[in-house]
Write an enzyme that holds these catalytic residues in place. Structure first.
Site, PDB file in Angstrom:
ATOM      1  N   CYS A 116       0.981  -1.067   0.103  1.00  0.00           N
ATOM      2  CA  CYS A 116      -0.006  -0.206  -0.283  1.00  0.00           C
ATOM      3  C   CYS A 116       0.649   1.212   0.029  1.00  0.00           C
ATOM      4  CB  CYS A 116      -0.907   0.006   1.197  1.00  0.00           C
ATOM      5  SG  CYS A 116      -2.234  -1.497   1.149  1.00  0.00           S
ATOM      6  N   HIS A 256      -3.541   7.318   2.938  1.00  0.00           N
ATOM      7  CA  HIS A 256      -3.797   6.112   2.050  1.00  0.00           C
ATOM      8  C   HIS A 256      -4.906   5.697   2.834  1.00  0.00           C
ATOM      9  CE1 HIS A 256      -4.105   2.662   1.168  1.00  0.00           C
ATOM     10  NE2 HIS A 256      -3.601   1.629   2.254  1.00  0.00           N
ATOM     11  N   ASN A 286      -9.700  -0.014  -0.090  1.00  0.00           N
ATOM     12  CA  ASN A 286      -8.683   0.149   0.801  1.00  0.00           C
ATOM     13  C   ASN A 286      -8.026  -0.334  -0.750  1.00  0.00           C
ATOM     14  OD1 ASN A 286      -5.940  -0.273   0.941  1.00  0.00           O
ATOM     15  ND2 ASN A 286      -6.097  -0.990   2.562  1.00  0.00           N
TER      16      ASN A 286
HETATM   17  N1  COA Z   1     -18.029  -8.897  10.096  1.00  0.00           N
HETATM   18  C1  COA Z   1     -18.651  -8.589  11.308  1.00  0.00           C
HETATM   19  N2  COA Z   1     -17.645  -9.696  12.015  1.00  0.00           N
HETATM   20  C2  COA Z   1     -16.402  -9.144  11.960  1.00  0.00           C
HETATM   21  C3  COA Z   1     -15.750  -8.885  10.766  1.00  0.00           C
HETATM   22  C4  COA Z   1     -16.164  -8.892   9.509  1.00  0.00           C
HETATM   23  N3  COA Z   1     -16.676  -8.064   8.412  1.00  0.00           N
HETATM   24  N4  COA Z   1     -14.303  -9.216  11.014  1.00  0.00           N
HETATM   25  C5  COA Z   1     -13.902  -9.065  11.728  1.00  0.00           C
HETATM   26  N5  COA Z   1     -15.499  -9.591  12.696  1.00  0.00           N
HETATM   27  C6  COA Z   1     -15.786 -10.019  14.312  1.00  0.00           C
HETATM   28  C7  COA Z   1     -14.197 -10.659  14.543  1.00  0.00           C
HETATM   29  O1  COA Z   1     -14.737 -12.349  13.996  1.00  0.00           O
HETATM   30  C8  COA Z   1     -14.103 -10.532  16.176  1.00  0.00           C
HETATM   31  O2  COA Z   1     -15.177 -11.273  16.567  1.00  0.00           O
HETATM   32  P1  COA Z   1     -14.385 -12.400  18.007  1.00  0.00           P
HETATM   33  O3  COA Z   1     -14.644 -10.727  18.652  1.00  0.00           O
HETATM   34  O4  COA Z   1     -15.839 -13.491  18.067  1.00  0.00           O
HETATM   35  O5  COA Z   1     -13.110 -12.734  17.812  1.00  0.00           O
HETATM   36  C9  COA Z   1     -14.633  -9.615  16.041  1.00  0.00           C
HETATM   37  O6  COA Z   1     -15.359  -9.174  15.342  1.00  0.00           O
HETATM   38  C10 COA Z   1     -13.543  -8.420  16.082  1.00  0.00           C
HETATM   39  O7  COA Z   1     -12.708  -7.740  16.045  1.00  0.00           O
HETATM   40  P2  COA Z   1     -11.460  -7.125  15.845  1.00  0.00           P
HETATM   41  O8  COA Z   1     -10.078  -8.169  14.890  1.00  0.00           O
HETATM   42  O9  COA Z   1     -11.285  -6.948  17.337  1.00  0.00           O
HETATM   43  O10 COA Z   1     -12.216  -5.457  15.094  1.00  0.00           O
HETATM   44  P3  COA Z   1     -11.317  -4.059  15.241  1.00  0.00           P
HETATM   45  O11 COA Z   1     -12.247  -3.405  15.546  1.00  0.00           O
HETATM   46  O12 COA Z   1     -10.459  -4.440  15.386  1.00  0.00           O
HETATM   47  O13 COA Z   1     -11.461  -4.399  13.813  1.00  0.00           O
HETATM   48  C11 COA Z   1     -11.089  -4.262  11.668  1.00  0.00           C
HETATM   49  C12 COA Z   1     -10.919  -5.628  12.464  1.00  0.00           C
HETATM   50  C13 COA Z   1      -9.971  -5.450  10.306  1.00  0.00           C
HETATM   51  C14 COA Z   1     -11.479  -3.559  10.509  1.00  0.00           C
HETATM   52  C15 COA Z   1      -9.273  -2.911  12.648  1.00  0.00           C
HETATM   53  O14 COA Z   1      -8.171  -4.321  13.085  1.00  0.00           O
HETATM   54  C16 COA Z   1      -8.248  -2.564  10.991  1.00  0.00           C
HETATM   55  O15 COA Z   1      -8.766  -1.779  10.545  1.00  0.00           O
HETATM   56  N6  COA Z   1      -6.831  -2.916  11.085  1.00  0.00           N
HETATM   57  C17 COA Z   1      -6.281  -2.629  10.467  1.00  0.00           C
HETATM   58  C18 COA Z   1      -6.283  -2.709   8.676  1.00  0.00           C
HETATM   59  C19 COA Z   1      -6.418  -2.375   7.619  1.00  0.00           C
HETATM   60  O16 COA Z   1      -6.231  -1.037   7.543  1.00  0.00           O
HETATM   61  N7  COA Z   1      -5.141  -3.348   6.855  1.00  0.00           N
HETATM   62  C20 COA Z   1      -4.789  -2.666   5.290  1.00  0.00           C
HETATM   63  C21 COA Z   1      -3.486  -1.651   6.015  1.00  0.00           C
HETATM   64  S1  COA Z   1      -2.524  -1.265   4.351  1.00  0.00           S
END
Ligand code: COA
Length: 330
Positions: A116, A256, A286
């Site tokens: 990215c 980004h 993204n």
């Molecule tokens: N829909 C519903 N539930 C989902 C899901 C979806 N699409 N994806 C994950 N979950 C669930 C998980 O399984 C987890 O369930 P559990 O608590 O029963 O295990 C719950 O939602 C919470 O997951 P968590 O990882 O704590 O959520 P979060 O608040 O951290 O948000 C992201 C997840 C991925 C949105 C966040 O961590 C994020 O934005 N990270 C950066 C990712 C990114 O930008 N990547 C690219 C970089 S270039």
């Protein structure tokens, strides 16, 4: 610094026609529009048509950028393509395919891989060729088809990404401005936080890698979130310092477009006005390396950049990698 200076003389973007909404994703994996919007700010994303590739999408964006710049393909000295989803894994480079598609007969061409962060890495690289006087006209493109490397059974990743391409034409000029300062960063200790396990020399393609779905993106979302919210503000402050600018002198920050919560955290940490930060993650998700050039095009379409404006672009992603550029628009 004395000239030659580098100028962004043209810009272009390409978004595939097909819109994939959160509601459609609800029918594909166990997710909800509410979860996706509240966790990422994404409402919809674009998906490439079956025949579309990184090079075909880059070509559309590049032709638009060449038109804006009033530059003919034969005038290009160099083409750099930032992509993590090249047309072919090993060879040829997507940049060579783009060079041929454009008829850029004089241009050298290579791909640059920084996930990215790829566009900012490529922009800074292209700018060096111009600032050293080696080349006068460089095309920097970014094109991503993440829909082809997403696991459409993995709700943690498939809801976050989309397909797009963007391009800029860099030209030499005697007028001061352009790239003021840059920063390129890497921390390979976080390689496995965001990666595609198989298909390279570390784990060549086999029946087993296919069966185990190892050709798709794997991500540790929370770790990447933490990395982004600490590294990005730090990178912006360092690049501003190197450019002798204070945060309040930033006219536009183009971060980004990965996640609105990351963008909001960065905005708060830097004490920037909301109007000084560009976002379009709600419409495209993204799009990896393509996100900043697409956002740049839309910022220009909306009249948010004027001559003399201080622009900062900052990216982060797989590697782990990050990159920032402070740019005087002219
Ligand atoms: N829909 C519903 N539930 C989902 C899901 C979806 N699409 N994806 C994950 N979950 C669930 C998980 O399984 C987890 O369930 P559990 O608590 O029963 O295990 C719950 O939602 C919470 O997951 P968590 O990882 O704590 O959520 P979060 O608040 O951290 O948000 C992201 C997840 C991925 C949105 C966040 O961590 C994020 O934005 N990270 C950066 C990712 C990114 O930008 N990547 C690219 C970089 S270039």
């Amino acid at each position: 610094m004395s000239g030659p200076y580098v100028r962004i003389a043209g810009w272009g973007k390409y978004l595939p026609q097909r819109v994939l909404t959160n509601s459609e994703l609800e029918a594909m994996v166990d997710t909800s529009d509410e979860w996706i919007r509240s966790r990422s700010g994404i409402g919809e994303r674009r998906i490439a048509a079956p025949g579309e590739t990184a090079s075909s999408m880059a070509s559309e964006a590049a032709l638009a950028a060449l038109r804006v710049a009033g530059v003919q393909p034969e005038e290009l000295d160099l083409i750099i393509v930032a992509t993590a989803t090249p047309d072919h894994v090993a060879m040829p480079s997507t940049a060579s395919l783009l060079q041929h598609a454009l008829g850029a007969s004089r241009a050298g061409a290579f791909d640059l891989t920084a996930a990215c962060s790829g566009f900012v890495y490529a922009l800074v690289t292209g700018a060096q060729f111009v600032q050293t006087g080696l080349y006068r006209t460089v095309l920097v493109a970014a094109a991503e088809v993440y829909s082809r490397i997403l696991d459409w059974q993995d709700r943690a990743t498939c809801v976050l990404f989309g397909d797009a391409a963007g391009a800029v034409v860099l030209q030499a000029t005697d007028r001061p401005g352009g790239l003021l300062a840059s920063l390129l960063g890497s921390d390979g200790s976080g390689a496995c936080q965001l990666y595609v396990p198989a298909g390279g020399s570390a784990l060549p393609t086999s029946h087993q890698t296919v069966e185990q779905r190892q050709h798709f993106i794997r991500m540790k979302g929370r770790e990447v979130f933490r990395f982004a919210t600490t590294t990005v503000p730090e990178a912006v402050l360092r690049v501003l310092d190197a450019a002798h600018l204070a945060p309040e002198e930033v006219d536009l920050l183009i971060p980004h477009q990965a996640n609105i919560r990351i963008i909001d955290a960065v905005t708060r940490r830097l004490g920037l006005r909301e109007e000084a930060v560009f976002t379009n993650v709600d419409r495209y998700g993204n799009t990896s390396a393509a996100s900043i050039p697409v956002a740049l095009c839309e910022a220009l379409e909306q009249g948010r950049l004027h001559p003399g404006a201080n622009l900062v672009m900052v990216a982060f992603g797989g590697g782990l990698s990050w990159a920032a550029a402070a740019w005087k628009w002219h």
